[in-house]
Each structure stands twice: as structure tokens, then as C-alpha cells.
Design an enzyme around this catalytic site. Structure first.
Site, PDB file in Angstrom:
ATOM      1  N   ASP A   6     -10.831  -6.662  -6.316  1.00 48.67           N
ATOM      2  CA  ASP A   6      -9.400  -6.886  -6.466  1.00 48.67           C
ATOM      3  C   ASP A   6      -8.763  -5.645  -7.078  1.00 48.67           C
ATOM      4  OD1 ASP A   6      -6.812  -8.003  -6.903  1.00 48.67           O
ATOM      5  OD2 ASP A   6      -7.418  -8.536  -8.949  1.00 48.67           O
ATOM      6  N   GLY A   8      -5.604  -4.049  -8.504  1.00 49.55           N
ATOM      7  CA  GLY A   8      -4.278  -4.325  -9.040  1.00 49.55           C
ATOM      8  C   GLY A   8      -3.482  -3.055  -9.206  1.00 49.55           C
ATOM      9  N   ILE A  12      -9.209  -1.811 -11.012  1.00 46.12           N
ATOM     10  CA  ILE A  12      -9.912  -2.436  -9.895  1.00 46.12           C
ATOM     11  C   ILE A  12     -10.983  -3.350 -10.488  1.00 46.12           C
ATOM     12  CG2 ILE A  12     -11.337  -2.073  -7.851  1.00 46.12           C
ATOM     13  CD1 ILE A  12     -10.039   0.675  -7.549  1.00 46.12           C
ATOM     14  N   LYS A  13     -10.893  -4.624 -10.195  1.00 50.98           N
ATOM     15  CA  LYS A  13     -11.846  -5.606 -10.720  1.00 50.98           C
ATOM     16  C   LYS A  13     -12.891  -5.907  -9.652  1.00 50.98           C
ATOM     17  CE  LYS A  13      -8.315  -7.648 -13.673  1.00 50.98           C
ATOM     18  NZ  LYS A  13      -7.507  -8.861 -13.971  1.00 50.98           N
ATOM     19  N   GLY A  95       2.237 -11.648  -0.900  1.00 51.41           N
ATOM     20  CA  GLY A  95       1.210 -10.761  -1.430  1.00 51.41           C
ATOM     21  C   GLY A  95      -0.168 -11.393  -1.373  1.00 51.41           C
ATOM     22  N   ASP A  97      -2.531 -11.056  -3.412  1.00 49.92           N
ATOM     23  CA  ASP A  97      -2.937 -11.555  -4.722  1.00 49.92           C
ATOM     24  C   ASP A  97      -2.474 -12.993  -4.931  1.00 49.92           C
ATOM     25  OD1 ASP A  97      -0.310 -10.562  -4.674  1.00 49.92           O
ATOM     26  OD2 ASP A  97      -0.321 -10.042  -6.792  1.00 49.92           O
ATOM     27  N   ASP A 118       0.572 -16.437 -12.995  1.00 57.01           N
ATOM     28  CA  ASP A 118      -0.123 -15.162 -13.204  1.00 57.01           C
ATOM     29  C   ASP A 118       0.771 -14.270 -14.046  1.00 57.01           C
ATOM     30  OD1 ASP A 118      -1.735 -12.956 -13.096  1.00 57.01           O
ATOM     31  OD2 ASP A 118      -1.313 -12.466 -11.011  1.00 57.01           O
ATOM     32  N   THR A 175      16.476  -3.846 -34.621  1.00 53.32           N
ATOM     33  CA  THR A 175      16.673  -3.750 -33.174  1.00 53.32           C
ATOM     34  C   THR A 175      15.357  -3.932 -32.431  1.00 53.32           C
ATOM     35  OG1 THR A 175      18.591  -2.305 -33.413  1.00 53.32           O
ATOM     36  CG2 THR A 175      17.433  -2.226 -31.303  1.00 53.32           C
TER      37      THR A 175
END
Length: 246
Positions: A6, A8, A12-13, A95, A97, A118, A175
Site C-alpha cells: 500500500d 500512501g 509504503i506499507k 480511490g 485506498d 480513515d 493563538t
């Protein structure tokens, strides 16, 4: 053994599955991926592979898999056969994913209405019915994107990095703290509100939370959820296994 990759936006997994059981997982950087991958893993014993990528030129990037072996590689696309009915009005824009997330949610909780959230670069909501009908969902900016946008679109608001913000102290007195509260507290309330909407319309709803920010959010969301860091990889594996039956 199934090889699951996978890609992203930032990492990369890679995982290995035999049946439904995961035997290996590691996240790799995008630089020098081929060398790092081959140093870490042997392709022996791997029968099939699936790749999901949100980046351009993914076929070229992962072509080495077939250069070193005759390993069949399935590149997940919008028109890839999947184990559910895709009712998305523009399926060609969906997508890969999100397709994998839906397959993973359905695999974990068959015969239930499932909302998969997700929480990554974007926060996506994807819903599949107990009849295996994917209807769609929503896409919203993620935590880091919201922090960067406030700095980018104003002249004076600072650029703030993600942090473990305490949403119990939601009244900001600087702020920077106002910006953090406006992102983290509002993201939590937003997610809880979306879950409530789905629960009101669909009974027996199961909510699955995944993505890079899921650890932070899972500890703070008051609705009942199932934290599942590997649900996308599980979905990819389920899609790969489904190819054997069609």
C-alpha cells in the site's frame, strides 16, 4: 503467501498474509524502496501480490517485482472486481485506498452496516450496508492539512506541527492553542457528529477507525468504535483472495 503493498502519500506499507493471518508488516520510506524491500524480504513462497497506490507512476515503481520473479501482481483500480456491490455514482473516480478500506470493513464485520473512518492526510468516511452495497461517504481535510491551511491562507497565523493536544482544555488562551483547539477539538466533534448521523439512519452500525491519527482519536472519541490499524491491508488481501473465486 500473499504480498500486500500500500503506497500512501508519505510511506509504503508492506505486509504478508496467509489466508486471513498477517505474518509480516513494515513501513518503508519512498526513497530507495526497491533496495530496502529486497534487503528485508525474500520473494520465495509468495504466490500472488496486490498493489494499491495513491501516487503517480506506481506501475513503474513496482515493476521490479516481476523482473525478479514471475509473480503475478494485481494493481488495484476502480474497475477491479471486488466482493461487494459498488453503488458509487462515479466509480472511476473512487480511490483504490477507499475501495480497500470498504473491503476490509466488510471482511471484519460481515452482515452489518459498517462505517469506516480513515484519519490520515484526509479524513474519509466510507459506508457499506449489511447487504454488501457500498453507498459512498465523505472526504474532509485531515489534522495536518487543517493546521497547514490556516498558516498558508493567512498572513499572521503560525505554522504548527501536529501534537498530542489535550482536548479537555479546549478553551485556547494563546493563538497557537486556539488553532490547536480549533483543529483537534473540532475534528473529534465532527467525527462524533458524523457517526451519530449514520446511527440515526442505519441500525446495527459498526464504526471502524483507522489511519495515521487513529491512535490519538480512538482514545478520545466517545462513540463505540473499533480501532483497526491494518483494515486497509486486510481489505487488499480480501480482494486478492476474492480473485481466486471469480
Amino acid at each position: 503467501m500473499n504480498l500486500i503493498i500500500d503506497e500512501g502519500n508519505s510511506q509504503i506499507k508492506v505486509a504478508l498474509y496467509k489466508g486471513d493471518k498477517q505474518y509480516f508488516f513494515k513501513s518503508f520510506g519512498k526513497d530507495h524502496f526497491e533496495g530496502d524491500f529486497l534487503e528485508e524480504l525474500s520473494l520465495k513462497g509468495i504466490k500472488k501480490a496486490i498493489v494499491s497506490s495513491v501516487a503517480k507512476h506506481s506501475r513503474e515503481r513496482f515493476a521490479f517485482l516481476q523482473e525478479y520473479t514471475s509473480l503475478p501482481v494485481l494493481h488495484l483500480r476502480a474497475d477491479t472486481p471486488v466482493p461487494f456491490s459498488n453503488q458509487y455514482a462515479s466509480p472511476q473516480t473512487l480511490g483504490c485506498d477507499r475501495i480497500a478500506l470498504v473491503a476490509g470493513g466488510m471482511k471484519r464485520f460481515p452482515r452489518r452496516n459498517v462505517l469506516v473512518i480513515d484519519a490520515g492526510t484526509c479524513i474519509t468516511f466510507d459506508f457499506i450496508t449489511k447487504k454488501k452495497e457500498y453507498l459512498g461517504g465523505a472526504i474532509a481535510p485531515g489534522i495536518a492539512m487543517r493546521l497547514k491551511a490556516m498558516h498558508h491562507y493567512t498572513d499572521k497565523l503560525p505554522l504548527i506541527e501536529e501534537e498530542d493536544f489535550d482536548t479537555e482544555n479546549f478553551v485556547g488562551n494563546t493563538t497557537a492553542k486556539c488553532m490547536l483547539s480549533g483543529v483537534y477539538n473540532n475534528v473529534l466533534r465532527e467525527i462524533e457528529g458524523v457517526i451519530a448521523q449514520y446511527k440515526k439512519k442505519y441500525n446495527s452500525l459498526t464504526t471502524v477507525l483507522t489511519g495515521g491519527n487513529h491512535f490519538y482519536l480512538a482514545e478520545r472519541i466517545k462513540s463505540t468504535i473499533f480501532a483497526a490499524p491494518f483494515v486497509l491491508l486486510e481489505g487488499m488481501n480480501a480482494i486478492l483472495e476474492y480473485q481466486k473465486r471469480i
